[in-house]
Design an enzyme around this catalytic site. Structure first.
Site, PDB file in Angstrom:
ATOM      1  N   GLU A   1      63.099  39.924  36.241  1.00  0.00           N
ATOM      2  CA  GLU A   1      63.954  40.711  35.527  1.00  0.00           C
ATOM      3  C   GLU A   1      63.952  42.218  37.028  1.00  0.00           C
ATOM      4  O   GLU A   1      62.949  42.585  37.004  1.00  0.00           O
ATOM      5  CB  GLU A   1      63.483  42.070  34.354  1.00  0.00           C
ATOM      6  CG  GLU A   1      64.401  42.778  33.887  1.00  0.00           C
ATOM      7  CD  GLU A   1      64.069  43.324  32.462  1.00  0.00           C
ATOM      8  OE1 GLU A   1      62.635  43.301  32.359  1.00  0.00           O
ATOM      9  OE2 GLU A   1      64.794  43.897  31.992  1.00  0.00           O
TER      10      GLU A   1
ATOM     11  N   CYS B   1      67.349  46.979  28.873  1.00  0.00           N
ATOM     12  CA  CYS B   1      67.570  45.620  28.682  1.00  0.00           C
ATOM     13  C   CYS B   1      68.073  44.057  29.096  1.00  0.00           C
ATOM     14  O   CYS B   1      67.436  42.494  29.023  1.00  0.00           O
ATOM     15  CB  CYS B   1      66.062  45.390  27.814  1.00  0.00           C
ATOM     16  SG  CYS B   1      67.566  46.105  26.359  1.00  0.00           S
TER      17      CYS B   1
ATOM     18  N   LYS C   1      54.927  57.306  20.899  1.00  0.00           N
ATOM     19  CA  LYS C   1      54.815  57.723  22.677  1.00  0.00           C
ATOM     20  C   LYS C   1      56.163  57.472  23.448  1.00  0.00           C
ATOM     21  O   LYS C   1      56.188  56.654  24.078  1.00  0.00           O
ATOM     22  CB  LYS C   1      53.907  56.898  22.985  1.00  0.00           C
ATOM     23  CG  LYS C   1      53.567  57.110  24.309  1.00  0.00           C
ATOM     24  CD  LYS C   1      52.453  56.300  25.297  1.00  0.00           C
ATOM     25  CE  LYS C   1      53.052  55.498  26.383  1.00  0.00           C
ATOM     26  NZ  LYS C   1      53.953  56.488  27.426  1.00  0.00           N
TER      27      LYS C   1
ATOM     28  N   GLU D   1      60.396  44.486  21.455  1.00  0.00           N
ATOM     29  CA  GLU D   1      61.590  44.471  22.646  1.00  0.00           C
ATOM     30  C   GLU D   1      61.414  44.252  23.382  1.00  0.00           C
ATOM     31  O   GLU D   1      61.104  45.416  24.496  1.00  0.00           O
ATOM     32  CB  GLU D   1      62.091  46.102  21.542  1.00  0.00           C
ATOM     33  CG  GLU D   1      62.888  45.591  20.474  1.00  0.00           C
ATOM     34  CD  GLU D   1      63.990  44.618  19.910  1.00  0.00           C
ATOM     35  OE1 GLU D   1      64.947  43.955  20.949  1.00  0.00           O
ATOM     36  OE2 GLU D   1      64.349  43.862  19.429  1.00  0.00           O
TER      37      GLU D   1
HETATM   38  P1  NAD Z   1      56.617  49.463  30.431  1.00  0.00           P
HETATM   39  O1  NAD Z   1      56.628  47.999  29.925  1.00  0.00           O
HETATM   40  O2  NAD Z   1      56.189  49.784  31.890  1.00  0.00           O
HETATM   41  O3  NAD Z   1      56.353  50.906  29.503  1.00  0.00           O
HETATM   42  C1  NAD Z   1      57.060  50.588  28.288  1.00  0.00           C
HETATM   43  C2  NAD Z   1      55.815  51.635  27.265  1.00  0.00           C
HETATM   44  O4  NAD Z   1      55.117  50.821  27.270  1.00  0.00           O
HETATM   45  C3  NAD Z   1      55.288  52.496  28.377  1.00  0.00           C
HETATM   46  O5  NAD Z   1      56.425  53.813  27.205  1.00  0.00           O
HETATM   47  C4  NAD Z   1      54.933  52.780  29.241  1.00  0.00           C
HETATM   48  O6  NAD Z   1      53.687  54.133  29.227  1.00  0.00           O
HETATM   49  C5  NAD Z   1      53.441  51.824  27.661  1.00  0.00           C
HETATM   50  N1  NAD Z   1      53.012  51.108  28.207  1.00  0.00           N
HETATM   51  C6  NAD Z   1      53.069  50.501  29.037  1.00  0.00           C
HETATM   52  N2  NAD Z   1      51.252  50.105  29.680  1.00  0.00           N
HETATM   53  C7  NAD Z   1      51.075  50.026  28.392  1.00  0.00           C
HETATM   54  C8  NAD Z   1      49.668  49.603  27.978  1.00  0.00           C
HETATM   55  N3  NAD Z   1      48.660  48.687  28.365  1.00  0.00           N
HETATM   56  N4  NAD Z   1      49.239  49.795  26.978  1.00  0.00           N
HETATM   57  C9  NAD Z   1      50.646  50.596  25.769  1.00  0.00           C
HETATM   58  N5  NAD Z   1      51.300  50.427  26.147  1.00  0.00           N
HETATM   59  C10 NAD Z   1      51.449  50.211  27.291  1.00  0.00           C
HETATM   60  O7  NAD Z   1      58.372  49.268  30.330  1.00  0.00           O
HETATM   61  P2  NAD Z   1      59.293  50.235  30.980  1.00  0.00           P
HETATM   62  O8  NAD Z   1      59.190  49.999  32.725  1.00  0.00           O
HETATM   63  O9  NAD Z   1      59.141  50.939  30.495  1.00  0.00           O
HETATM   64  O10 NAD Z   1      61.016  49.561  30.603  1.00  0.00           O
HETATM   65  C11 NAD Z   1      61.363  48.528  31.306  1.00  0.00           C
HETATM   66  C12 NAD Z   1      61.548  46.971  30.390  1.00  0.00           C
HETATM   67  O11 NAD Z   1      61.397  47.964  29.317  1.00  0.00           O
HETATM   68  C13 NAD Z   1      62.244  46.655  31.027  1.00  0.00           C
HETATM   69  O12 NAD Z   1      61.424  45.129  30.780  1.00  0.00           O
HETATM   70  C14 NAD Z   1      63.349  46.753  30.220  1.00  0.00           C
HETATM   71  O13 NAD Z   1      63.526  44.738  29.971  1.00  0.00           O
HETATM   72  C15 NAD Z   1      62.415  46.783  28.404  1.00  0.00           C
HETATM   73  N6  NAD Z   1      63.237  46.985  27.395  1.00  0.00           N
HETATM   74  C16 NAD Z   1      63.921  46.261  25.957  1.00  0.00           C
HETATM   75  C17 NAD Z   1      64.753  46.689  25.481  1.00  0.00           C
HETATM   76  C18 NAD Z   1      64.975  45.635  24.598  1.00  0.00           C
HETATM   77  O14 NAD Z   1      65.651  46.514  23.271  1.00  0.00           O
HETATM   78  N7  NAD Z   1      64.575  44.446  24.548  1.00  0.00           N
HETATM   79  C19 NAD Z   1      64.646  48.164  25.430  1.00  0.00           C
HETATM   80  C20 NAD Z   1      64.913  49.109  26.520  1.00  0.00           C
HETATM   81  C21 NAD Z   1      63.843  48.456  27.666  1.00  0.00           C
END
Ligand code: NAD
Length: 499
Positions: free
Chosen positions: A402, A305, A196, A271
């Site tokens: 963050e 991240c 997804k 992650e």
């Molecule tokens: P997010 O957690 O809002 O969304 C990430 C994904 O989860 C999206 O596909 C979203 O649709 C899905 N999602 C949202 N709510 C959900 C739920 N209730 N159940 C299941 N899936 C759900 O994060 P974002 O705003 O898309 O990305 C930013 C975050 O990602 C930051 O915190 C960043 O640090 C982190 N990130 C981490 C890494 C890593 O490797 N550690 C890499 C990239 C981004």
């Protein structure tokens, strides 16, 4: 400086954007059963970009069923060598369409196309090539049996088997690269996948899906379902037909994934976010350290991240470093993702813009000083000025949270213990860095960091061979390298009584 003409959008990309963006289920381009769609927007100007199929439980059910069927079909019986050829070919096909991928990534996420060309696309290719080599090297061990309660003549060994149907839910900041981070190792280990993509950035994953079919991935081995997290993401995390969920996103959503995954105790790797400390010692090569600190926070608009969002500078060089990084920030070219001059593009969405501006407001209200930046840039698109904050205290939101934007909080230190306490004073533990010319000091500080990755005199160095993941609330498990197979295989122990 006169602005260069924008990078042109290839006809193939225009054609791609003229079609609805559908799911990939069981090898077929599939609209939603409800025929509902959602819109995505170009962050550079807020204009409509694509019509995307809105997935729901029906699509998740179909995709999981297709992945299960494929696992039990030819894919499950394919030799590692044959899997390797297909995964390698995925990398080759991305390379052939590298320009289309780079332009789509820039239009979708806002990152400068020049950066997508130089970083995102080549890294995604590398990931498939590296993991194509692993398909034939996932081995078990033979283990002596010697416990007194089981005397006998035994041969015991382990085998590593695919974990099964993997659900991968990813963020929007590196859309193609994160898809590659999930798919390449999961497929190398022989699993099938339902991916997804983030709802903000569905485009390059969809093009990748087309390539998967061209590369010879059998139907159902890779499925892609578009939609929102609370529907599609949550349904995947909760689905009884999914054996494992691999999530990249925020810590908050990571916790809800754990709850949703409880039903069938599916395996979970996470992650998550970070608030990484970046330390500049007085004995560092200061020009390199200042440039490195600017890159640590401003690369990818700060939407990384592992971004170095808390900068700690030794007292005697503090003023020089603050001046250096502020000058670097002010000189960065902020502009449209298709301008070849842009070094910083817009943030991904109106929501992300509001979030970052909210933090800038809170920093000001709590008494931080804005040395440079601090505002939205322009009124069209989601641009924010690269920002340097000083006079910050440990409890301010700009220090604890963050922000996920181009905002660095700078503070000073004067001794090792005080530095380590401050650097580790965070719920996160994804990455950290230190700049110094003293080798012993570098390793002592590296040893003190509570973080999954530590860079010395460098930043943002990521490689498919290097384990990556978080201490504390930055995650569970490690991706990349041989470590990732802990997440994508089950270990079976076989004991033979030789009599
Ligand atoms: P997010 O957690 O809002 O969304 C990430 C994904 O989860 C999206 O596909 C979203 O649709 C899905 N999602 C949202 N709510 C959900 C739920 N209730 N159940 C299941 N899936 C759900 O994060 P974002 O705003 O898309 O990305 C930013 C975050 O990602 C930051 O915190 C960043 O640090 C982190 N990130 C981490 C890494 C890593 O490797 N550690 C890499 C990239 C981004």
């Amino acid at each position: 400086m006169t602005a260069s003409s924008p990078i042109s959008v290839p006809t193939t990309v225009k054609n791609f954007l003229s079609r609805p963006v559908n799911h990939l289920i069981d090898g077929a381009d599939t609209p939603s059963r409800s025929h509902e769609q959602f819109l995505t927007f170009n962050p550079s100007d807020g204009a409509e970009l694509a019509h995307v199929a809105l997935g729901a439980e029906a699509e998740v059910d179909r995709a999981v069923a297709a992945a299960r069927k494929a696992l039990d079909g030819p894919w499950g019986r394919m030799s590692g060598s044959d899997r390797s050829k297909i995964i390698w070919r995925v990398g080759e096909l991305i390379e052939q369409k590298a320009e289309d991928f780079a332009i789509l990534e820039a239009l979708d996420s806002g990152k400068p196309a020049t950066y997508a060309r130089a970083v995102d696309i080549p890294l995604a290719i590398d990931w498939f090539r590296y993991f194509a080599g692993w398909t034939t090297k996932i081995e078990g061990t033979t283990i002596p049996v010697s416990a007194v309660a089981t005397p006998g003549n035994y041969l015991a060994y382990t085998v590593r088997e695919p974990i099964g149907v993997v659900a991968a839910v990813i963020a929007w900041n590196f859309p193609l690269m994160l898809a590659a981070w999930k798919l390449a190792p999961a497929l190398a280990a022989g699993n099938t996948v339902v991916l997804k993509p983030a709802e903000q950035t569905p485009l390059t994953a969809t093009l990748l899906g087309e390539i998967m079919r061209e590369a010879g991935i059998p139907d159902g081995v890779v499925n892609i379902v578009h939609g929102y997290g609370h529907d599609v993401g949550n349904a995947l995390a909760a689905h009884p037909g999914v054996d494992k969920i691999s999530f990249t996103g925020s810590t908050e959503v990571g916790k809800s994934i754990i709850n949703a995954a409880r039903g069938n105790l599916k395996k979970v790797t996470l992650e998550l976010g970070g608030k990484s400390p970046n330390v500049i010692c007085a004995d560092a090569d200061l020009d390199a350290a200042i440039a490195g600190a600017a890159n640590a926070i401003f690369f990818n608009q700060g939407e990384a991240c592992e971004a170095g969002s808390r900068l700690f500078v030794e007292e005697s060089v503090y003023d020089r470093v603050v001046e250096g990084i502020s000058t670097a920030a002010a000189q960065l070219n902020v502009g449209d993702s298709l301008s070849p001059d842009s070094q910083i593009g817009p943030l991904v969405s109106q929501r992300q813009l509001d979030r970052v501006l909210g933090y800038l407001g809170s920093g000001e209200a709590e008494g931080a000083t804005t040395v440079t930046g601090g505002k939205r840039k322009g009124s069209v698109g989601y641009f924010v000025e690269p920002t340097v904050l000083t006079d910050v205290t440990p409890s301010m939101k700009v220090v604890t949270d963050e922000i996920f934007g181009p905002v660095v909080a700078v503070s000073s230190f004067s001794d090792h213990d005080e530095l380590m306490r401050a650097a580790n004073d965070t719920d996160y533990g994804l990455a950290a860095a230190v700049w110094t010319s003293n080798v012993s000091k570098a390793h002592n500080i590296a040893a003190g960091f509570k973080a999954g990755t530590v860079w010395i005199n460098s930043y943002h160095v990521l490689d498919p061979a290097l384990p990556f993941g978080g201490y504390k609330q930055s995650g569970w498990g490690r991706e990349h390298g041989s470590s990732v197979f802990e997440a994508y295989t089950e270990t079976k122990t076989v004991i033979l009584n030789r009599g």
